[in-house]
Design a protein around this motif. Structure first.
Motif, short mmCIF file in Angstrom:
data_model
loop_
_atom_site.label_atom_id
_atom_site.label_comp_id
_atom_site.label_asym_id
_atom_site.label_seq_id
_atom_site.Cartn_x
_atom_site.Cartn_y
_atom_site.Cartn_z
N GLY A 63 0.86 -1.00 0.08
CA GLY A 63 -0.22 -0.19 -0.42
C GLY A 63 0.56 1.51 0.23
N TRP A 64 2.39 1.49 0.45
CA TRP A 64 2.64 2.41 0.01
C TRP A 64 3.29 3.15 -1.44
CZ3 TRP A 64 8.08 0.60 2.64
CH2 TRP A 64 7.90 0.60 4.01
N SER A 65 3.05 4.29 -1.24
CA SER A 65 2.59 4.73 -2.54
C SER A 65 4.36 5.62 -3.55
CB SER A 65 2.48 6.31 -2.22
OG SER A 65 3.20 7.14 -1.67
N SER A 66 3.61 5.64 -4.57
CA SER A 66 4.95 5.60 -5.73
C SER A 66 6.16 6.64 -5.64
CB SER A 66 4.91 5.08 -6.67
OG SER A 66 5.86 5.24 -7.63
N PRO A 67 7.28 6.41 -5.23
CA PRO A 67 8.23 5.09 -5.53
C PRO A 67 8.66 4.66 -4.69
CG PRO A 67 9.29 7.41 -5.86
CD PRO A 67 8.68 7.56 -5.11
N TRP A 68 8.55 4.69 -3.13
CA TRP A 68 8.89 4.36 -2.38
C TRP A 68 8.97 2.48 -2.01
CZ3 TRP A 68 11.51 7.60 -0.67
CH2 TRP A 68 11.39 9.30 -0.69
N ALA A 69 7.60 2.73 -2.45
CA ALA A 69 7.97 0.86 -2.08
C ALA A 69 8.83 0.20 -3.29
CB ALA A 69 5.78 0.22 -2.96
N GLY A 70 8.60 0.59 -4.66
CA GLY A 70 9.32 0.29 -4.86
C GLY A 70 11.00 0.33 -5.49
N LEU A 71 11.18 1.61 -4.25
CA LEU A 71 12.76 1.73 -3.90
C LEU A 71 13.82 0.20 -2.45
CD1 LEU A 71 12.78 5.40 -4.10
CD2 LEU A 71 13.68 3.82 -5.66
N PHE A 72 12.42 0.35 -1.58
CA PHE A 72 12.47 -0.21 -0.56
C PHE A 72 12.91 -1.42 -0.86
CE2 PHE A 72 10.22 -3.08 2.66
CZ PHE A 72 11.05 -2.63 3.50
N ARG A 73 11.61 -2.41 -1.70
CA ARG A 73 12.21 -3.89 -2.40
C ARG A 73 12.92 -3.62 -3.14
NH1 ARG A 73 5.56 -4.57 -3.38
NH2 ARG A 73 5.20 -5.73 -1.37
N GLY A 74 13.99 -3.02 -4.08
CA GLY A 74 14.38 -2.63 -4.79
C GLY A 74 16.00 -2.97 -3.56
#
Length: 268
Positions: A63-74
């Protein structure tokens, strides 16, 4: 300094021994090739599925807003892949020695036989030797991991962390690499892990002269596979020095030696 040069000399003698005994070199290559194929398959699987594994382990980030979910998982994916590669580098030698226990033990026996004198045998069944080797390799890996965490932390110390600590890291890696390789011959002599470590600590420069150059060589991709047979041969010669065993003909080629008069009479 004499022991430091002696350790380096044993490394060279081991490579020369397998160079003169090509069949033994080919025989000793098999465990490294088997382990390399297994590790390569594991690294490919890690590269293909690391994203999926991180996504499965972090449902809270959906449920995190972009781009934080992508950065975190990356970032987690990079850490997972990097950690997998580091674990592969640290454990490759130990796993190769475990997989190749029967191969390297036979190779070590042939080195002992080629230089004369006694050829010690453990007298244990194969499953028992594998169990002891696995248990002791795990104990060594734990020690290496503890040293690794300590050196990693010290690496943040200004100046010292960028100069002394990397050199100390190579020394620690070389010492434990020498322990793992000499374990093949010392286990046949019934020497347990604690006693092996005590023996090597009593002649640290000998262990470092043998292990540190190998550590540097093993940093080059695939080199470990090709130099491992010679490393086992050299470690066996080093063990004979460490245990005070006399070599009748240290550089004699492999193969059956001349028969004694008693042996000839018995065969006659």
């Amino acid at each position: 300094m004499r022991d430091l040069m002696a350790g380096l000399t044993y490394l060279g003698k081991g490579q020369r021994w397998v160079a003169r005994n090509r069949r033994q070199w080919g025989f000793g290559l098999l465990p490294g090739l088997i382990t390399l194929v297994g590790y390569a398959a594991a690294v490919v699987c890690l590269a293909l599925y690391a994203d999926d594994a991180v996504g499965w382990a972090t449902p809270f980030a959906d449920g995190w807003s972009s781009p934080w979910a992508g950065l975190f998982r990356g970032a987690l994916t990079v850490l997972l892949f990097g950690g997998g590669l580091l674990l592969a580098l640290i454990s490759f030698t130990a796993v190769t020695l475990l997989v190749g226990q029967p191969f390297y033990e036979e190779l070590s026996e042939r080195v002992d036989r080629s230089v004369g004198g006694d050829v010690p045998e453990s007298g244990l069944p194969l499953w028992r030797e594998l169990w002891i080797a696995a248990r002791e390799s795990l104990a060594v890996l734990v020690r290496v991991a503890v040293w690794g965490v300590l050196l990693f932390a010290l690496g943040f110390v200004p100046v010292v962390g960028q100069t002394v600590i990397p050199a100390l890291g190579f020394c620690v890696s070389g010492f434990f690499l020498a322990e793992e390789l000499t374990a093949v011959a010392l286990q046949r002599r019934g020497v347990p892990l604690r006693e092996r470590l005590r023996l090597l600590r009593s002649r640290k420069l000998l262990a470092l002269g043998f292990g540190v150059p190998l550590t540097l060589l093993f940093l080059v991709p695939f080199v470990a596979v090709f130099v491992m047979p010679g490393a086992v041969a050299g470690a066996t010669l080093l063990v004979r020095d460490l245990m005070g065993e006399e070599a009748a003909a240290e550089d004699a080629p492999d193969g059956p030696g001349p028969r004694t008069e008693d042996e000839g009479a018995a065969l006659g």
